[in-house]
Write a protein that holds these residues in place. Structure first.
Motif, short mmCIF file in Angstrom:
data_model
loop_
_atom_site.label_atom_id
_atom_site.label_comp_id
_atom_site.label_asym_id
_atom_site.label_seq_id
_atom_site.Cartn_x
_atom_site.Cartn_y
_atom_site.Cartn_z
N ARG A 120 19.82 -6.32 -11.56
CA ARG A 120 18.78 -7.03 -12.30
C ARG A 120 17.74 -6.07 -12.88
NH1 ARG A 120 19.87 -10.95 -8.19
NH2 ARG A 120 20.16 -13.02 -9.09
N GLY A 121 17.99 -4.78 -12.77
CA GLY A 121 17.05 -3.79 -13.24
C GLY A 121 17.23 -3.52 -14.73
N PRO A 122 16.29 -2.84 -15.31
CA PRO A 122 15.13 -2.28 -14.62
C PRO A 122 14.12 -3.35 -14.24
CG PRO A 122 14.95 -1.87 -16.97
CD PRO A 122 16.29 -2.53 -16.74
N VAL A 123 13.35 -3.02 -13.20
CA VAL A 123 12.29 -3.92 -12.75
C VAL A 123 10.95 -3.34 -13.17
CG1 VAL A 123 13.65 -4.75 -10.80
CG2 VAL A 123 12.07 -2.83 -10.48
N THR A 124 9.96 -4.22 -13.27
CA THR A 124 8.61 -3.81 -13.65
C THR A 124 7.63 -4.36 -12.62
OG1 THR A 124 9.24 -3.97 -15.98
CG2 THR A 124 6.88 -3.91 -15.49
N LEU A 125 6.73 -3.53 -12.15
CA LEU A 125 5.69 -3.97 -11.25
C LEU A 125 4.72 -4.85 -12.03
CD1 LEU A 125 4.30 -3.74 -8.42
CD2 LEU A 125 3.00 -1.84 -9.40
N VAL A 126 4.51 -6.09 -11.55
CA VAL A 126 3.60 -7.00 -12.26
C VAL A 126 2.40 -7.40 -11.42
CG1 VAL A 126 5.32 -7.91 -13.87
CG2 VAL A 126 5.03 -9.01 -11.64
N TYR A 127 2.44 -7.10 -10.11
CA TYR A 127 1.33 -7.49 -9.25
C TYR A 127 1.42 -6.74 -7.93
CZ TYR A 127 -1.88 -10.39 -6.54
OH TYR A 127 -2.92 -10.82 -5.76
N PHE A 128 0.27 -6.37 -7.36
CA PHE A 128 0.27 -5.83 -6.00
C PHE A 128 -1.08 -6.05 -5.35
CE2 PHE A 128 -1.41 -2.24 -8.36
CZ PHE A 128 -2.36 -1.69 -7.50
N GLU A 129 -1.07 -6.04 -4.04
CA GLU A 129 -2.26 -6.11 -3.21
C GLU A 129 -2.16 -5.04 -2.14
OE1 GLU A 129 -2.55 -11.01 -3.27
OE2 GLU A 129 -2.18 -9.98 -1.39
N LYS A 130 -3.30 -4.46 -1.76
CA LYS A 130 -3.35 -3.50 -0.66
C LYS A 130 -3.70 -4.25 0.62
CE LYS A 130 -5.09 0.24 -3.55
NZ LYS A 130 -6.19 1.18 -3.75
N HIS A 131 -3.06 -3.84 1.71
CA HIS A 131 -3.34 -4.43 3.02
C HIS A 131 -3.48 -3.32 4.05
CE1 HIS A 131 -2.78 -8.65 1.92
NE2 HIS A 131 -1.92 -8.18 1.04
N ALA A 132 -4.25 -3.57 5.07
CA ALA A 132 -4.54 -2.56 6.09
C ALA A 132 -3.37 -2.28 7.01
CB ALA A 132 -5.76 -2.99 6.92
N ASP A 133 -2.48 -3.25 7.18
CA ASP A 133 -1.35 -3.04 8.09
C ASP A 133 -0.15 -3.88 7.66
OD1 ASP A 133 -1.66 -5.73 9.26
OD2 ASP A 133 -3.40 -4.89 10.30
N VAL A 134 0.99 -3.57 8.26
CA VAL A 134 2.24 -4.23 7.90
C VAL A 134 2.18 -5.73 8.19
CG1 VAL A 134 3.41 -3.73 10.09
CG2 VAL A 134 4.75 -4.09 8.00
N SER A 135 1.50 -6.10 9.25
CA SER A 135 1.41 -7.52 9.62
C SER A 135 0.73 -8.34 8.52
CB SER A 135 0.66 -7.67 10.93
OG SER A 135 0.51 -9.02 11.26
N ALA A 136 -0.37 -7.83 8.00
CA ALA A 136 -1.10 -8.54 6.95
C ALA A 136 -0.27 -8.61 5.66
CB ALA A 136 -2.43 -7.85 6.68
N ALA A 137 0.41 -7.52 5.33
CA ALA A 137 1.23 -7.49 4.11
C ALA A 137 2.39 -8.48 4.22
CB ALA A 137 1.75 -6.08 3.86
N LYS A 138 3.06 -8.50 5.37
CA LYS A 138 4.19 -9.42 5.55
C LYS A 138 3.74 -10.87 5.62
CE LYS A 138 7.61 -6.36 7.55
NZ LYS A 138 8.54 -6.14 8.66
N LYS A 139 2.56 -11.11 6.17
CA LYS A 139 2.02 -12.47 6.20
C LYS A 139 1.78 -12.96 4.78
CE LYS A 139 -1.66 -15.24 8.23
NZ LYS A 139 -2.85 -15.23 9.10
N ARG A 140 1.21 -12.11 3.95
CA ARG A 140 0.96 -12.48 2.55
C ARG A 140 2.27 -12.70 1.81
NH1 ARG A 140 -2.08 -15.14 -1.07
NH2 ARG A 140 -2.51 -13.91 -2.93
N GLU A 141 3.26 -11.83 2.04
CA GLU A 141 4.55 -11.99 1.40
C GLU A 141 5.18 -13.33 1.79
OE1 GLU A 141 8.86 -9.72 1.04
OE2 GLU A 141 7.71 -9.51 2.88
N SER A 142 5.14 -13.66 3.06
CA SER A 142 5.70 -14.94 3.52
C SER A 142 4.99 -16.12 2.87
CB SER A 142 5.58 -15.05 5.04
OG SER A 142 6.41 -14.12 5.67
#
Length: 91
Positions: free
Chosen positions: A44-66
């Motif tokens: 399905r590439g190429p892919v383009t980054l369209v959005y990101f957020e910074k998080h302090a730890d993996v738990s917070a990032a995975k919670k947001r992803e879920s």
């Protein structure tokens, strides 16, 4: 903070979107574009980054992803366009 984590959204060549978490955003996008990233983005590439957020730890990032993965595509598109919530940082 030991390591910064990112929740990110990519737009694939076919218009679909993919989200994930990583500590190395640029390197992860390169992996997706080489076909060595997620199974979903292969072919399905190429892919383009369209959005990101910074998080302090993996738990917070995975919670947001879920959380975002449960949303309908229209709501994800509003987030990408900045019409939903402001970009969040837990760092």
């Amino acid at each position: 903070m030991d390591q910064e984590w990112f929740f990110y959204i990519l737009r694939c060549r076919d218009g679909s979107i993919y989200s994930g978490v990583t500590t190395g955003l640029d390197q992860r996008i390169e992996q997706h574009n080489r076909g060595t990233g997620a199974k979903y983005t292969r072919g399905r590439g190429p892919v383009t980054l369209v959005y990101f957020e910074k998080h302090a730890d993996v738990s917070a990032a995975k919670k947001r992803e879920s959380q975002v993965k449960t949303w309908p595509k229209a709501r994800k598109e509003r987030l990408i366009m900045g019409e939903n919530e402001p970009t969040r940082s837990t760092s």
